[in-house]
Design an enzyme around this catalytic site. Structure first.
Site, mmCIF file in Angstrom:
data_model
loop_
_atom_site.group_PDB
_atom_site.id
_atom_site.type_symbol
_atom_site.label_atom_id
_atom_site.label_comp_id
_atom_site.label_asym_id
_atom_site.label_seq_id
_atom_site.Cartn_x
_atom_site.Cartn_y
_atom_site.Cartn_z
ATOM 1 C CE1 TYR A 1 18.043 -3.302 16.960
ATOM 2 C CE2 TYR A 1 19.474 -5.083 17.670
ATOM 3 C CZ TYR A 1 18.457 -4.190 17.926
ATOM 4 O OH TYR A 1 17.865 -4.163 19.161
ATOM 5 C CG ASN B 1 -1.474 -0.808 15.170
ATOM 6 O OD1 ASN B 1 -0.625 0.044 15.446
ATOM 7 N ND2 ASN B 1 -1.769 -1.133 13.930
ATOM 8 N NE ARG C 1 0.240 3.941 9.494
ATOM 9 C CZ ARG C 1 0.801 3.402 8.402
ATOM 10 N NH1 ARG C 1 1.316 4.177 7.480
ATOM 11 N NH2 ARG C 1 0.808 2.096 8.244
ATOM 12 N N GLY D 1 11.812 3.437 19.184
ATOM 13 C CA GLY D 1 12.066 2.930 17.840
ATOM 14 C C GLY D 1 12.022 4.062 16.829
ATOM 15 C CG PHE E 1 13.592 1.453 26.654
ATOM 16 C CD1 PHE E 1 13.605 1.346 28.032
ATOM 17 C CD2 PHE E 1 13.346 0.304 25.904
ATOM 18 C CE1 PHE E 1 13.383 0.119 28.664
ATOM 19 C CE2 PHE E 1 13.123 -0.918 26.514
ATOM 20 C CZ PHE E 1 13.145 -1.015 27.897
ATOM 21 C CD1 TRP E 2 18.386 -2.001 22.493
ATOM 22 C CD2 TRP E 2 20.442 -1.151 22.450
ATOM 23 N NE1 TRP E 2 19.147 -2.821 21.690
ATOM 24 C CE2 TRP E 2 20.409 -2.318 21.647
ATOM 25 C CE3 TRP E 2 21.641 -0.445 22.571
ATOM 26 C CZ2 TRP E 2 21.534 -2.799 20.976
ATOM 27 C CZ3 TRP E 2 22.758 -0.921 21.900
ATOM 28 C CH2 TRP E 2 22.704 -2.084 21.112
ATOM 29 C CE LYS F 1 6.930 -10.379 17.767
ATOM 30 N NZ LYS F 1 7.811 -9.584 16.882
#
Length: 325
Positions: A52, A149, A172, A238, A262-263, A320
């Site tokens: 990262y 999604n 997909r 991403g 964009f971060w 999550k």
């Protein structure tokens, strides 16, 4: 206190373990939180792997978002009291029984929001609403996004709908599109359909697509650029498939398109405080009304952290994976 720690970078399912560490004390403008729940995010796992944008010194704790109870406050802290339930985002090392956070980085959580939702309020939802804000689109505009999604994709669709923005999602598989439609997110096309580009344009109708959000990279970024209207903006959020974006120079030139990255951490740090408050207020309202949903896949104890990260990487997961001390 007990905390999840890794002594080397690598596969989280292999390198993470639970250790006893000293209980930290808050300094000036800091608070100590007793952690209730903490989610597992992709960027947490990337940090553990060492891939990262932030690479901590080893041995390292991990985790960046949680809900907890204020357990102690340092000097010069105003507006935050012991016993208050708060959400913490951007606070490193929250996969622990206790953590020190900057007082300005925690957000008091309304009583009506469950812990399972409060644990997820900042990182993904705030990134999503900040992203929609970053796109500079409004009621009547059309945007397109891939990985529709995923957690952020679902949130962007819900936030967009609440603002009158049409969000076209790309996935997909047809099964993923059907699942999103069943969950109240209808404007989705699957790349398994050879005519998916035409279907996406049909969903836009006679309105140009003002902005596109790419979370995949590679040729998928070029596909989004091709769908953009003249003067549109392509945002890189991403790089799930590739850290390279394959873009047509013709599309860039003739559409006069803009490509931006964009971060969330950088955008949030530069955001005016009044904007931040307004966006959080909007989030609380959306969650409270049920228009923004934050499902949970499973909750695991710290001792079960390796199984938890494996569950987090399971294909088709909805919601999550959370950790509980």
């Amino acid at each position: 206190m007990r905390a999840i720690v890794h002594h080397e970078f690598g596969d989280p399912a292999q390198v993470l373990g639970v250790e006893d560490l000293p209980l930290p004390e808050p300094g000036p403008r800091e608070v100590r939180l007793r952690i209730l729940l903490a989610p597992i995010h992709n960027h947490d796992l990337w940090t553990i792997r060492g891939t990262y944008g932030y690479k901590p010194e080893l041995p390292a704790r991990t985790g960046t978002e949680a809900v907890g109870i204020v357990d102690a406050v340092g000097d010069e802290v105003e507006g935050i009291a012991v016993g208050q339930r708060v959400a913490a985002g951007g606070t490193f090392g929250v996969w622990a029984e206790y953590v020190i956070a900057k007082a300005g980085a925690v957000v008091p959580v309304p009583d009506g929001i469950p812990d399972e939702v409060a644990a997820q309020l900042i990182s993904m939802p705030f990134s999503a609403i900040s992203l929609v804000d970053f796109l500079e689109v409004g009621e009547g505009d059309v945007i397109v996004q891939n990985t529709a999604n995923g957690t952020v994709g679902r949130l962007v669709a819900q936030i967009g709908a609440s603002r009158g923005i049409r969000v076209i999602g790309i996935v997909r598989r047809e099964e993923d599109a059907a699942q999103l439609a069943a969950d109240g997110i209808p404007d989705v096309v699957a790349t398994a359909d050879p005519q998916w580009r035409e279907r996406a344009r049909e969903l836009a109708g006679d309105r140009p697509i003002r902005a596109a959000v790419d979370s995949v990279g590679g040729s998928a970024a070029g596909d989004l650029l091709h769908l953009l209207g003249e003067g549109g903006t392509l945002v890189s959020f991403g790089a799930m498939a590739s850290d390279r974006m394959e873009l047509s120079s013709g599309d860039l030139i003739f559409k006069q398109a803009v490509v931006k990255g964009f971060w969330g951490s950088k955008v949030s740090a530069a955001m005016p405080s009044e904007t931040r408050r307004a966006l959080f207020g909007e989030l609380f309202q959306l969650v409270g009304s049920g228009r923004l949903t934050l499902p949970v896949d499973s909750i695991h104890s710290f001792d079960d952290v390796r199984a938890a990260v494996e569950a987090s990487g399971r294909p088709g997961r909805v919601g999550k994976v959370l950790l509980r001390p």
